[in-house]
Design a protein around this motif. Structure first.
Motif, PDB file in Angstrom:
ATOM      1  N   GLY A 149      23.111  42.273  42.694  1.00 52.29           N
ATOM      2  CA  GLY A 149      21.786  42.886  42.629  1.00 52.29           C
ATOM      3  C   GLY A 149      21.693  43.881  41.490  1.00 52.29           C
ATOM      4  O   GLY A 149      20.742  43.869  40.703  1.00 52.29           O
ATOM      5  N   THR A 150      22.688  44.741  41.376  1.00 53.19           N
ATOM      6  CA  THR A 150      22.706  45.740  40.310  1.00 53.19           C
ATOM      7  C   THR A 150      22.767  45.070  38.951  1.00 53.19           C
ATOM      8  O   THR A 150      22.010  45.415  38.035  1.00 53.19           O
ATOM      9  N   VAL A 151      23.651  44.090  38.806  1.00 53.32           N
ATOM     10  CA  VAL A 151      23.806  43.408  37.518  1.00 53.32           C
ATOM     11  C   VAL A 151      22.539  42.635  37.170  1.00 53.32           C
ATOM     12  O   VAL A 151      22.068  42.687  36.028  1.00 53.32           O
ATOM     13  N   ASP A 152      21.950  41.945  38.134  1.00 51.30           N
ATOM     14  CA  ASP A 152      20.726  41.193  37.862  1.00 51.30           C
ATOM     15  C   ASP A 152      19.586  42.116  37.421  1.00 51.30           C
ATOM     16  O   ASP A 152      18.811  41.764  36.528  1.00 51.30           O
ATOM     17  N   GLU A 153      19.495  43.285  38.028  1.00 44.39           N
ATOM     18  CA  GLU A 153      18.473  44.267  37.611  1.00 44.39           C
ATOM     19  C   GLU A 153      18.711  44.706  36.166  1.00 44.39           C
ATOM     20  O   GLU A 153      17.768  44.831  35.380  1.00 44.39           O
ATOM     21  N   LEU A 154      19.968  44.945  35.808  1.00 48.33           N
ATOM     22  CA  LEU A 154      20.291  45.370  34.449  1.00 48.33           C
ATOM     23  C   LEU A 154      20.028  44.249  33.442  1.00 48.33           C
ATOM     24  O   LEU A 154      19.565  44.517  32.326  1.00 48.33           O
ATOM     25  N   LEU A 155      20.303  43.014  33.839  1.00 47.57           N
ATOM     26  CA  LEU A 155      20.068  41.883  32.935  1.00 47.57           C
ATOM     27  C   LEU A 155      18.592  41.725  32.600  1.00 47.57           C
ATOM     28  O   LEU A 155      18.239  41.218  31.530  1.00 47.57           O
ATOM     29  N   ALA A 156      17.730  42.151  33.486  1.00 44.16           N
ATOM     30  CA  ALA A 156      16.284  42.045  33.274  1.00 44.16           C
ATOM     31  C   ALA A 156      15.758  43.126  32.326  1.00 44.16           C
ATOM     32  O   ALA A 156      14.593  43.077  31.921  1.00 44.16           O
ATOM     33  N   GLN A 157      16.611  44.071  31.957  1.00 45.02           N
ATOM     34  CA  GLN A 157      16.184  45.177  31.087  1.00 45.02           C
ATOM     35  C   GLN A 157      16.770  44.993  29.680  1.00 45.02           C
ATOM     36  O   GLN A 157      17.992  44.960  29.517  1.00 45.02           O
ATOM     37  N   PRO A 158      15.906  44.866  28.678  1.00 44.08           N
ATOM     38  CA  PRO A 158      16.378  44.604  27.311  1.00 44.08           C
ATOM     39  C   PRO A 158      17.328  45.657  26.743  1.00 44.08           C
ATOM     40  O   PRO A 158      18.126  45.358  25.869  1.00 44.08           O
ATOM     41  N   GLU A 159      17.273  46.887  27.257  1.00 43.01           N
ATOM     42  CA  GLU A 159      18.198  47.901  26.730  1.00 43.01           C
ATOM     43  C   GLU A 159      19.635  47.669  27.200  1.00 43.01           C
ATOM     44  O   GLU A 159      20.575  48.245  26.642  1.00 43.01           O
ATOM     45  N   TYR A 160      19.821  46.794  28.194  1.00 41.08           N
ATOM     46  CA  TYR A 160      21.172  46.494  28.686  1.00 41.08           C
ATOM     47  C   TYR A 160      21.611  45.062  28.410  1.00 41.08           C
ATOM     48  O   TYR A 160      22.798  44.756  28.461  1.00 41.08           O
ATOM     49  N   SER A 161      20.631  44.182  28.130  1.00 40.68           N
ATOM     50  CA  SER A 161      20.969  42.786  27.874  1.00 40.68           C
ATOM     51  C   SER A 161      19.986  42.173  26.885  1.00 40.68           C
ATOM     52  O   SER A 161      18.780  42.112  27.156  1.00 40.68           O
ATOM     53  N   ALA A 162      20.498  41.709  25.769  1.00 37.95           N
ATOM     54  CA  ALA A 162      19.643  41.102  24.748  1.00 37.95           C
ATOM     55  C   ALA A 162      19.179  39.705  25.151  1.00 37.95           C
ATOM     56  O   ALA A 162      18.077  39.292  24.816  1.00 37.95           O
ATOM     57  N   ASP A 163      20.017  38.990  25.907  1.00 34.52           N
ATOM     58  CA  ASP A 163      19.679  37.605  26.254  1.00 34.52           C
ATOM     59  C   ASP A 163      19.312  37.398  27.726  1.00 34.52           C
ATOM     60  O   ASP A 163      18.961  36.290  28.135  1.00 34.52           O
ATOM     61  N   GLY A 164      19.429  38.439  28.536  1.00 33.54           N
ATOM     62  CA  GLY A 164      19.112  38.310  29.959  1.00 33.54           C
ATOM     63  C   GLY A 164      20.183  37.577  30.756  1.00 33.54           C
ATOM     64  O   GLY A 164      20.011  37.311  31.941  1.00 33.54           O
TER      65      GLY A 164
END
Length: 196
Positions: A149-164
């Motif tokens: 859940g935490t990782v999926d939330e971060l993946l949805a935010q461009p400041e933490y993941s460029a490609d999602g």
């Protein structure tokens, strides 16, 4: 003049002695480096690690990295959060894994103190995280540590993941430190044991 020559000889002798000592120290360090590396990065519980790593298509060295980071190979380890055993599995995670791979087996949360059970369950969980995050070890390690859940939330935010799909940055210090420990440990295991 005699004093100068004597001082030169003493100086040359001292340099030769120092060089000899340095060479001896280097040879001793080289001889013991492998032992030190194997002591710092052990391969305990090889039978279980090899079997379950093969079963779930994981590099055994990666699995050792998780065990070393989580418990330093202590099968009785228990965290403040109540995670247990070699791979520090929480009760909620244990119940979820049990429903996937051992629904009819008579296992309890206490079974995680058994090295084979813990490695079996932990290996499944690592493989699931790797599958979920396209074999990106760092993102999978973040999920192993902090949950999907935490990782999926971060993946949805461009400041933490460029490609999602993979994490580029880790906003939480504990997560960042954990991912660093796993990836560096895995790199050291590869350096030590792939060269052997």
């Amino acid at each position: 003049m005699v004093k100068k020559n004597m001082l030169r000889r003493v100086g040359k002798t001292a340099i030769l002695v120092l060089l000899l000592l340095a060479l001896t120290a280097t040879l001793l360090f080289t001889c013991f480096r492998e032992r030190i590396d194997h002591w710092e990065y052990p391969m305990k519980y090889q039978e279980y690690v090899t079997y379950y790593a093969d079963k779930y298509s994981i590099d055994p060295l990666m699995l050792y990295s998780f065990i070393r980071t989580e418990s330093n190979f202590n099968p009785k380890a228990e965290s403040n959060a109540g995670a247990r055993g070699l791979m520090q599995i929480t009760e909620v995670t244990f119940d979820w894994i049990k429903s996937k791979i051992a629904p009819t087996e008579d296992l309890t949360f206490d079974s995680l103190y058994d090295p084979e059970t813990n490695i079996r369950f932990g290996c499944y969980f690592v493989s699931y995280c790797l599958l979920r995050y396209q074999d990106d070890l760092a993102t999978a390690a973040a999920a192993y540590h902090s949950g999907w859940g935490t990782v999926d939330e971060l993946l949805a935010q461009p400041e933490y993941s460029a490609d999602g799909k993979t994490l580029d940055h880790y906003p939480y210090p504990q997560m960042r430190q954990y991912v660093k420990k796993i990836t560096e440990s895995y790199q050291r295991y590869q350096e030590i044991y792939s060269a052997s």
